[in-house]
Design an enzyme around this catalytic site. Structure first.
Site, PDB file in Angstrom:
ATOM      1  N   HIS A 124       0.809  -1.216   0.000  1.00  0.00           N
ATOM      2  CA  HIS A 124       0.000   0.000   0.000  1.00  0.00           C
ATOM      3  C   HIS A 124       0.847   1.273   0.000  1.00  0.00           C
ATOM      4  O   HIS A 124       0.376   2.329  -0.443  1.00  0.00           O
ATOM      5  CB  HIS A 124      -0.954  -0.008   1.203  1.00  0.00           C
ATOM      6  CG  HIS A 124      -2.082  -0.978   1.034  1.00  0.00           C
ATOM      7  ND1 HIS A 124      -2.288  -2.049   1.877  1.00  0.00           N
ATOM      8  CD2 HIS A 124      -3.052  -1.059   0.078  1.00  0.00           C
ATOM      9  CE1 HIS A 124      -3.347  -2.723   1.469  1.00  0.00           C
ATOM     10  NE2 HIS A 124      -3.823  -2.154   0.385  1.00  0.00           N
ATOM     11  N   CYS A 175      15.651 -15.039  -1.859  1.00  0.00           N
ATOM     12  CA  CYS A 175      15.724 -16.444  -1.450  1.00  0.00           C
ATOM     13  C   CYS A 175      17.122 -17.013  -1.667  1.00  0.00           C
ATOM     14  O   CYS A 175      17.545 -17.911  -0.942  1.00  0.00           O
ATOM     15  CB  CYS A 175      14.685 -17.275  -2.195  1.00  0.00           C
ATOM     16  SG  CYS A 175      14.797 -17.143  -3.994  1.00  0.00           S
ATOM     17  N   HIS A 177      13.369 -20.270  -7.788  1.00  0.00           N
ATOM     18  CA  HIS A 177      13.340 -20.076  -6.332  1.00  0.00           C
ATOM     19  C   HIS A 177      14.373 -20.988  -5.680  1.00  0.00           C
ATOM     20  O   HIS A 177      14.610 -22.110  -6.138  1.00  0.00           O
ATOM     21  CB  HIS A 177      11.935 -20.417  -5.814  1.00  0.00           C
ATOM     22  CG  HIS A 177      11.764 -20.210  -4.348  1.00  0.00           C
ATOM     23  ND1 HIS A 177      11.923 -18.987  -3.731  1.00  0.00           N
ATOM     24  CD2 HIS A 177      11.435 -21.089  -3.347  1.00  0.00           C
ATOM     25  CE1 HIS A 177      11.700 -19.106  -2.427  1.00  0.00           C
ATOM     26  NE2 HIS A 177      11.406 -20.371  -2.174  1.00  0.00           N
TER      27      HIS A 177
END
EC number: 3.4.19.12
Length: 490
Positions: free
Chosen positions: A26, A138, A441
């Site tokens: 946001h 990651c 990933h």
């Protein structure tokens, strides 16, 4: 907007607080909405677009510009950014924040049962702590979790002295890095130490390695931004920079004193790479002998090369095999990769050897021997290779032993090694999921006190040896098996 208390960002234009891009984004939406000129507003479109671009993380106090899509390290002439930081610091030390922390602690305690596991019929608490993903980080998380489970290496850093707090008015406050300060106040060793200390503390919430990632950005420009990176490349950069920083001492403690504090670092096990020995070279350092023979005159050339890890090719005959159960031909094993690395090979036309006897480049053969094995053997399987335009991934399953990897047959002088010194047991595995190096990933499997865990960023789960053995390994960490007491005397 979403009532989240995770990663709050304050807009430095209007002071409104929103969640960061790794929660619901946001704060970024607030910036994007401000770029649309308001029809009923007197301000021009040009004036409207320069507003609401700069915000500050209320937790780490780092400043970010959405327009530049980068962190801001300087300040205004009046030092307004620093004033906001000091104001937030005062709020953090206020009774309001203490009450908020108390309520948060109650919530964490109430969720304790969610991290209880059943092992051998009895209930035990999961003490492993995950690492928050800061945006395609990651690759870093998988390496950090792997290194945190290499006991001798991890314990060394956790026992280092902490950076002392400053005195006077700034006591207890964090150090903020600006262009005027330069990089002298950035310590990779300190942030690495703090990250390792945060893991395996039994925390119920994932740890956010923001400070470490910030230092990585400062001293390793290759890893700036939020795109996916190569975990192996990051590991090498990390170890190299830790090694360099430790050579110069740490927090005012001379390097020689730091080395003496760790009684396990005996002189016979040190391997010097780029200067004096440190815990990095003492744990991961080995030595290769590179033997080259001229095929014309037979002249032999030997060179010794230190290494922190070995990068192994997956033999070409196995590259089309993708799954463990595929029937087409024999299965690729780690021994096949090691044999391919150490076997005698003839150098091609692009790698002709300059023979000192023939006085010109000649056809030659090359062979590697391991002259000295490290305490921790790090093996990198070369899964990414370049074609004409793309970097493709070799997705072949490579079978690897979980214990008892015997390296004796690759040694230059195997007769001088003890019966246990060449045997290695697996302690951690880094896995890349996906098809390309710039995507996909990373996760890690690691053994801790006899149990295997799967580390997937902030999620940590208990797993078993069978699951680990089926993983398509990218990086393997093997720890030297300790000889039993009295074995040498026999």
């Amino acid at each position: 907007v979403c009532r989240s208390n995770k990663s709050p960002w304050v807009c430095l234009t209007c002071s409104s607080v929103h969640c960061g891009r790794y929660v619901n984004g946001h704060a970024k939406k607030h910036y994007e909405d401000a770029q649309i000129p308001m029809t009923n507003h007197k301000k021009t479109e040009k004036q409207e677009k320069v507003q609401h671009t700069v915000c500050m993380d209320c937790s780490s106090y780092s400043t970010y510009c959405y327009r530049c899509d980068d962190f801001v390290v300087n300040d205004t002439k009046l030092g307004l950014v620093q004033k906001v930081r000091e104001h937030l610091q005062n709020l953090e030390n206020s009774a309001f924040t203490s009450e908020r922390h108390r309520k948060r602690k109650l919530l964490e305690n109430s969720s304790l049962n969610s991290k209880l596991l059943k092992v051998n019929g009895s209930t035990t608490a999961l003490c492993a702590t995950g690492l928050r993903n800061l945006g395609n980080t990651c690759f870093m998380n998988a390496i950090l979790q792997s290194l945190s489970n290499i006991q001798q290496f991890c314990c060394y850093f956790k026992e280092l002295p902490a950076v002392e707090l400053r005195n006077g008015k700034t006591a207890g406050r964090r150090t903020y890095h600006t262009r005027s300060q330069g990089d002298n106040n950035v310590s990779l060793v300190e942030e690495f130490r703090k990250t390792l200390c945060a893991l395996w503390q039994g925390s119920q919430t994932a740890f956010s390695p923001e400070s470490l990632f910030y230092v990585v950005w400062k001293i390793m420009p290759n890893f700036r931004g939020y795109q996916q990176q190569d975990a192996h490349e990051f590991m090498r950069y990390l170890l190299d920079h830790l090694h360099l920083e430790l050579q110069g001492g740490f927090n005012g403690v001379p390097r020689s004193v730091i080395l003496q504090e760790n009684s396990n670092l005996s002189a016979s096990n040190k391997c010097c790479i780029n200067g004096a020995s440190t815990v990095v070279t003492a744990i991961f350092g080995g030595i290769l002998q590179n033997e080259v023979n001229c095929l014309i005159c037979g002249t032999e050339s030997r060179k010794f090369d230190p290494f922190l890890d070995l990068s192994l090719d997956i033999p070409s005959q196995f590259r089309n095999k993708r799954t463990k159960n595929q029937e087409s031909g024999p299965m690729c094993t780690l021994r096949d990769c090691l044999r391919s690395f150490t076997d005698l090979e003839e150098l091609d036309e692009t790698e002709l050897y300059m023979c000192h006897k023939c006085k010109k480049k000649q056809k030659s053969t090359k062979k590697f021997w391991i002259q000295k094995l490290p305490k921790v053997l790090c093996l990198h399987l070369k899964r990414f290779h370049w074609t004409a335009y793309l970097r493709n991934k070799v997705d072949t399953y490579v079978e690897f032993p979980l214990r008892g990897l015997d390296m004796k047959c690759y040694l230059l002088e195997p007769e001088n090694s003890g019966p246990e010194s060449c045997l290695y047991d697996l302690v951690a595995v880094v896995v890349h999921h996906g098809s390309g190096v710039g995507s996909g990933h990373y996760t890690a499997y690691a053994a801790h006190e006899g149990r295997w865990f799967h580390f997937n960023d902030s999620t940590v789960t208990l797993t078993d040896e069978e699951t680990v053995g089926k993983a398509k390994a990218y990086i393997l960490f093997y720890v030297e098996r300790q000889a039993k007491p009295g074995a040498e005397k026999l």
